[in-house]
Design a protein around this motif. Sequence first.
Motif, short mmCIF file in Angstrom:
data_model
loop_
_atom_site.label_atom_id
_atom_site.label_comp_id
_atom_site.label_asym_id
_atom_site.label_seq_id
_atom_site.Cartn_x
_atom_site.Cartn_y
_atom_site.Cartn_z
N PHE A 51 0.55 4.17 -2.67
CA PHE A 51 -0.05 5.43 -2.21
C PHE A 51 0.92 6.37 -1.49
N ALA A 98 0.83 -1.21 0.00
CA ALA A 98 0.00 0.00 0.00
C ALA A 98 0.86 1.26 0.00
N ASN A 99 1.97 1.21 0.73
CA ASN A 99 2.85 2.38 0.78
C ASN A 99 3.55 2.61 -0.55
#
Length: 276
Positions: free
Chosen positions: A133, A129-130
């Motif tokens: 995003f 996710a990092n």
Amino acid sequence: MDWGMLASYWPFVLALMVTGVASGLAAGLLGVGGGAIIVPALSLVLSVLGYDSDVVQHVAVGTSLAIIIPTGLASARAHWKRGSLDSKTLWLWVPFIVTGTFIGGLMAGLFSGDVLRIVFAVMAFVIAANIVFAFQTRLMGHLRGSALTHRIAAFVVGYISALMGIGGGSLSVPTLVAFGATMHAAVGTSAAIGVAIALSGTLGFAISGWGVAGLPPLSIGYINLAALLLVAVLAALFAPLGARLAHRLDQKALKTVFAVFLVVVGLNMLWKVLAG
């Protein structure tokens, strides 16, 4: 068991060689230390060969950390020569990351294989996710001037890295960038941090796995020497090929592929927990 007897374990050896090639290509192609590849690959190999599910994950994680030592040293040396290693940040992090990693390695023996799989899966989702995003900079950017925050982050990165069996680059690079480091400095410093993680974590896993029954041949605690040798050598040989491929491909696409890979690996880890 001596090295000569290892010939009877040819499927184990062949699978380790494939793991080494795959992890080396991934390390060069995706810019990761290889732990994200090595841990699930070793876990799969050992499971297929019939080793106990608890032992499997511990050996995969501990051996992955040991493999990172030589590859991390080579990477850190290269970055140091190019002046992209922040020694001030490195010495601020090292005592706390070593402490966190060593404690994580020692405590790993207290956790079941399923707990380690859940930790790996959850952190794989967070890292993916990092990557997509880039939320960590927004969440932690305002803390960049705090030495205390650096020390806490170092301990947490070390502890989690030990339980995952990674060199910490997927965690330390975005953390250092969030704290204000340039990408080049973050990558270079993270390479040296990875060596500290690997050394401390390897020692912790060797101690916590000492005398455990059902380990694969040629194991010192949870560190398997056959995997260490074969995977490390082949990974080092094939990493340059992966790096050459990376320069020919779109970097944004590569990041997306790596994020998807992490999600798939995380889901597979959770499936093993639920199916077991």
